[in-house]
Design a protein around this motif. Structure first.
Motif, PDB file in Angstrom:
ATOM      1  N   GLY A   9       0.763  -1.198   0.055  1.00 46.29           N
ATOM      2  CA  GLY A   9       0.082   0.059   0.105  1.00 46.29           C
ATOM      3  C   GLY A   9       0.811   1.492   0.036  1.00 46.29           C
ATOM      4  N   ALA A  10       2.082   1.195   0.827  1.00 45.03           N
ATOM      5  CA  ALA A  10       2.865   2.364   0.794  1.00 45.03           C
ATOM      6  C   ALA A  10       3.554   2.639  -0.591  1.00 45.03           C
ATOM      7  CB  ALA A  10       3.786   2.317   1.925  1.00 45.03           C
ATOM      8  N   VAL A  11       3.983   1.732  -1.132  1.00 42.42           N
ATOM      9  CA  VAL A  11       4.633   1.865  -2.405  1.00 42.42           C
ATOM     10  C   VAL A  11       3.834   2.366  -3.434  1.00 42.42           C
ATOM     11  CG1 VAL A  11       5.990   0.740  -4.287  1.00 42.42           C
ATOM     12  CG2 VAL A  11       6.314   0.232  -1.828  1.00 42.42           C
ATOM     13  N   LEU A  12       2.433   1.679  -3.519  1.00 35.97           N
ATOM     14  CA  LEU A  12       1.526   2.073  -4.354  1.00 35.97           C
ATOM     15  C   LEU A  12       1.361   3.735  -4.263  1.00 35.97           C
ATOM     16  CD1 LEU A  12      -0.965  -1.141  -4.853  1.00 35.97           C
ATOM     17  CD2 LEU A  12       0.840  -0.285  -6.348  1.00 35.97           C
ATOM     18  N   ALA A  13       0.886   4.154  -2.972  1.00 35.38           N
ATOM     19  CA  ALA A  13       0.629   5.356  -2.524  1.00 35.38           C
ATOM     20  C   ALA A  13       2.090   6.382  -3.004  1.00 35.38           C
ATOM     21  CB  ALA A  13       0.342   5.568  -0.948  1.00 35.38           C
ATOM     22  N   LEU A  14       2.996   5.836  -2.956  1.00 31.43           N
ATOM     23  CA  LEU A  14       4.255   6.774  -3.122  1.00 31.43           C
ATOM     24  C   LEU A  14       4.318   6.920  -4.908  1.00 31.43           C
ATOM     25  CD1 LEU A  14       7.061   5.585  -1.013  1.00 31.43           C
ATOM     26  CD2 LEU A  14       6.156   7.668  -0.915  1.00 31.43           C
ATOM     27  N   ILE A  15       3.874   5.893  -5.553  1.00 32.29           N
ATOM     28  CA  ILE A  15       3.916   5.875  -7.065  1.00 32.29           C
ATOM     29  C   ILE A  15       2.646   6.550  -7.259  1.00 32.29           C
ATOM     30  CG2 ILE A  15       3.580   4.451  -9.392  1.00 32.29           C
ATOM     31  CD1 ILE A  15       4.942   2.260  -7.702  1.00 32.29           C
TER      32      ILE A  15
END
Length: 128
Positions: A9-15
Motif C-alpha cells: 500500500g505504501a509503495v502504491l501510494a508513493l507511486i
C-alpha cells in the motif's frame, strides 16, 4: 500479512504521489519534459496532466484496496484485481520487443520487476 499489505500500500501510494507530481508539471527523474517522457513512457510527448491525475487516482485506489482487503469482500476483490493487473503489467514488460530506448532499459530493470514483486506480494497477502 499486515506488514506485506502495508508495504504494498505504501509503495502504491508513493507511486500515486509521483504521478500526481508529474501532473502538476514535475520533471523528476527527467531533466526536461523530453527526457522524462523517454524514461517513463518511451519516445514521444508526455501525457496530459489529466492522464497523470487519473493514473494517480487509480494507484491510490489500489493502495486502499490492498490495505482494506481483510475488512471487506469488495476490497478483497479489488486487491485481487490489483494483484492481477500488476502481474500482467510486469510480465508484459518482458514480452515486449527490446528497443534499446531509455524506457525499455528502465522497464526491464525497474518497472517490470517492481510490478511483479508488488503483484506477488499482494497475492500473497490475500492468502488466509
Amino acid at each position: 500479512m499486515f506488514l506485506i499489505r502495508l508495504l504494498v500500500g505504501a509503495v502504491l501510494a508513493l507511486i500515486a504521489l509521483l504521478h500526481g507530481y508529474w501532473g502538476v508539471g514535475g520533471l523528476w527523474p527527467g531533466r526536461d519534459p523530453h527526457d522524462l517522457a523517454a524514461k517513463v513512457i518511451g519516445p514521444g510527448e508526455l501525457p496530459p496532466a489529466g492522464a497523470c491525475f487519473g493514473v494517480a487516482a487509480v494507484l491510490a485506489g489500489a493502495a486502499g484496496t490492498v490495505l482494506l482487503a481483510p475488512r471487506s469482500r469488495p476490497a478483497r476483490r479489488g486487491a485481487a484485481l490489483t494483484a492481477g493487473v500488476l502481474l500482467l503489467r510486469g510480465l508484459v514488460g518482458y514480452l515486449l520487443p527490446r528497443s534499446g530506448q531509455k524506457f525499455d532499459r528502465l522497464n526491464r530493470r525497474l518497472y517490470s520487476p517492481l510490478c511483479l514483486g508488488l503483484g506477488l506480494l499482494t497475492a500473497l497477502s490475500l492468502r488466509r
